[in-house]
Design a protein around this motif. Structure first.
Motif, PDB file in Angstrom:
ATOM      1  N   TYR A 180       1.590   5.602  -8.083  1.00  0.00           N
ATOM      2  CA  TYR A 180       1.429   4.234  -7.585  1.00  0.00           C
ATOM      3  C   TYR A 180       2.823   3.656  -7.367  1.00  0.00           C
ATOM      4  O   TYR A 180       3.831   4.234  -7.787  1.00  0.00           O
ATOM      5  CB  TYR A 180       0.604   3.369  -8.549  1.00  0.00           C
ATOM      6  N   ALA A 181       2.872   2.520  -6.699  1.00  0.00           N
ATOM      7  CA  ALA A 181       4.153   1.853  -6.422  1.00  0.00           C
ATOM      8  C   ALA A 181       4.076   0.397  -6.871  1.00  0.00           C
ATOM      9  O   ALA A 181       3.000  -0.177  -6.970  1.00  0.00           O
ATOM     10  CB  ALA A 181       4.466   1.920  -4.934  1.00  0.00           C
ATOM     11  N   THR A 182       5.267  -0.151  -7.147  1.00  0.00           N
ATOM     12  CA  THR A 182       5.357  -1.583  -7.442  1.00  0.00           C
ATOM     13  C   THR A 182       6.485  -2.177  -6.611  1.00  0.00           C
ATOM     14  O   THR A 182       7.455  -1.492  -6.270  1.00  0.00           O
ATOM     15  CB  THR A 182       5.641  -1.865  -8.941  1.00  0.00           C
ATOM     16  N   LYS A 183       6.324  -3.468  -6.278  1.00  0.00           N
ATOM     17  CA  LYS A 183       7.384  -4.234  -5.607  1.00  0.00           C
ATOM     18  C   LYS A 183       7.226  -5.656  -6.130  1.00  0.00           C
ATOM     19  O   LYS A 183       6.223  -6.302  -5.844  1.00  0.00           O
ATOM     20  CB  LYS A 183       7.227  -4.194  -4.088  1.00  0.00           C
ATOM     21  N   GLY A 184       8.181  -6.052  -6.948  1.00  0.00           N
ATOM     22  CA  GLY A 184       8.061  -7.361  -7.584  1.00  0.00           C
ATOM     23  C   GLY A 184       6.847  -7.350  -8.509  1.00  0.00           C
ATOM     24  O   GLY A 184       6.716  -6.468  -9.356  1.00  0.00           O
ATOM     25  N   PHE A 210       6.487   9.862  -0.180  1.00  0.00           N
ATOM     26  CA  PHE A 210       5.687   8.657  -0.342  1.00  0.00           C
ATOM     27  C   PHE A 210       6.279   7.520   0.484  1.00  0.00           C
ATOM     28  O   PHE A 210       7.495   7.447   0.653  1.00  0.00           O
ATOM     29  CB  PHE A 210       5.632   8.240  -1.819  1.00  0.00           C
ATOM     30  N   LYS A 211       5.400   6.638   0.974  1.00  0.00           N
ATOM     31  CA  LYS A 211       5.837   5.486   1.760  1.00  0.00           C
ATOM     32  C   LYS A 211       5.088   4.253   1.258  1.00  0.00           C
ATOM     33  O   LYS A 211       3.890   4.315   1.001  1.00  0.00           O
ATOM     34  CB  LYS A 211       5.543   5.709   3.243  1.00  0.00           C
ATOM     35  N   SER A 238       0.845  -1.197   0.000  1.00  0.00           N
ATOM     36  CA  SER A 238       0.000   0.000   0.000  1.00  0.00           C
ATOM     37  C   SER A 238       0.877   1.243   0.000  1.00  0.00           C
ATOM     38  O   SER A 238       1.923   1.287   0.652  1.00  0.00           O
ATOM     39  CB  SER A 238      -0.948   0.008   1.201  1.00  0.00           C
ATOM     40  N   LEU A 239       0.433   2.229  -0.767  1.00  0.00           N
ATOM     41  CA  LEU A 239       1.161   3.489  -0.917  1.00  0.00           C
ATOM     42  C   LEU A 239       0.447   4.568  -0.124  1.00  0.00           C
ATOM     43  O   LEU A 239      -0.784   4.673  -0.168  1.00  0.00           O
ATOM     44  CB  LEU A 239       1.212   3.886  -2.402  1.00  0.00           C
ATOM     45  N   SER A 240       1.231   5.374   0.601  1.00  0.00           N
ATOM     46  CA  SER A 240       0.659   6.527   1.294  1.00  0.00           C
ATOM     47  C   SER A 240       1.521   7.754   0.976  1.00  0.00           C
ATOM     48  O   SER A 240       2.679   7.625   0.560  1.00  0.00           O
ATOM     49  CB  SER A 240       0.607   6.299   2.805  1.00  0.00           C
ATOM     50  N   ALA A 241       0.925   8.935   1.140  1.00  0.00           N
ATOM     51  CA  ALA A 241       1.625  10.193   0.850  1.00  0.00           C
ATOM     52  C   ALA A 241       1.535  11.101   2.068  1.00  0.00           C
ATOM     53  O   ALA A 241       0.518  11.087   2.779  1.00  0.00           O
ATOM     54  CB  ALA A 241       0.990  10.877  -0.363  1.00  0.00           C
TER      55      ALA A 241
END
Length: 168
Positions: A62-66, A25-26, A7-10
């Protein structure tokens, strides 16, 4: 094992487009901060976890991880209108020889906005940030940035002393 969703937060959803206001962003996964192992995208362009801009608009982040993709956040960059604009000059007296020049700097709220401001001398917009003249006299300069007019600076252009030698 099945990896948890990310999950992405700002830190905030809106920043002022002055180039210094920023958002952080986290990315979290299963209660663990995985920001350093993730990629963050703003309008499909990868950015760092901290972002600032001078371009107003609405952006999707948005973010991605793998193989995981986070929720999307809408970030708004608002137009920067300064409370005041200040013009300064490298000097206020030049020789009216067409080569001696003064260099102007424009600032708003301590940000250098020289390259995005219009500078006027005697009511005429100059090209660039330097002014030189062959016309002796007093010249007044001011700048305009996003409709906000700066203080006025007076520049004195001194006449060139000419020595005339008569041959006999």
């Amino acid at each position: 094992t099945i990896e948890a969703e990310i999950s992405l937060s700002a830190s905030k959803n809106s920043i002022v487009g002055n180039g210094t206001d920023s958002v952080t962003f986290k990315v979290m996964q299963g209660g663990i901060d995985v920001t350093g192992e993730s990629r963050i995208y703003l309008n499909d362009t990868q950015i760092s976890s901290s972002f600032s801009s001078t371009t107003p608009g609405t952006y999707t982040v948005y973010a991605t991880k793998g193989t995981k993709r986070s929720n999307e956040i809408t970030l708004t960059v608002t137009d920067y209108i300064p409370s005041n604009v200040t013009l300064s000059a490298s000097k206020t007296s030049i020789t009216a020889d067409g080569s001696d020049s003064v260099t102007f700097t424009v600032k708003a709220d301590n940000n250098n906005i020289t390259n995005t401001s219009a500078i006027y001398v005697d009511g005429i917009k100059i090209n660039g940030t330097t002014y030189k003249t062959s016309s002796a006299g007093n010249h007044s300069a001011y700048a305009i940035y996003k409709g906000v007019k700066s203080n006025t600076i007076n520049i004195t252009a001194k006449a060139v002393e000419r020595i005339i030698i008569f041959a006999e």
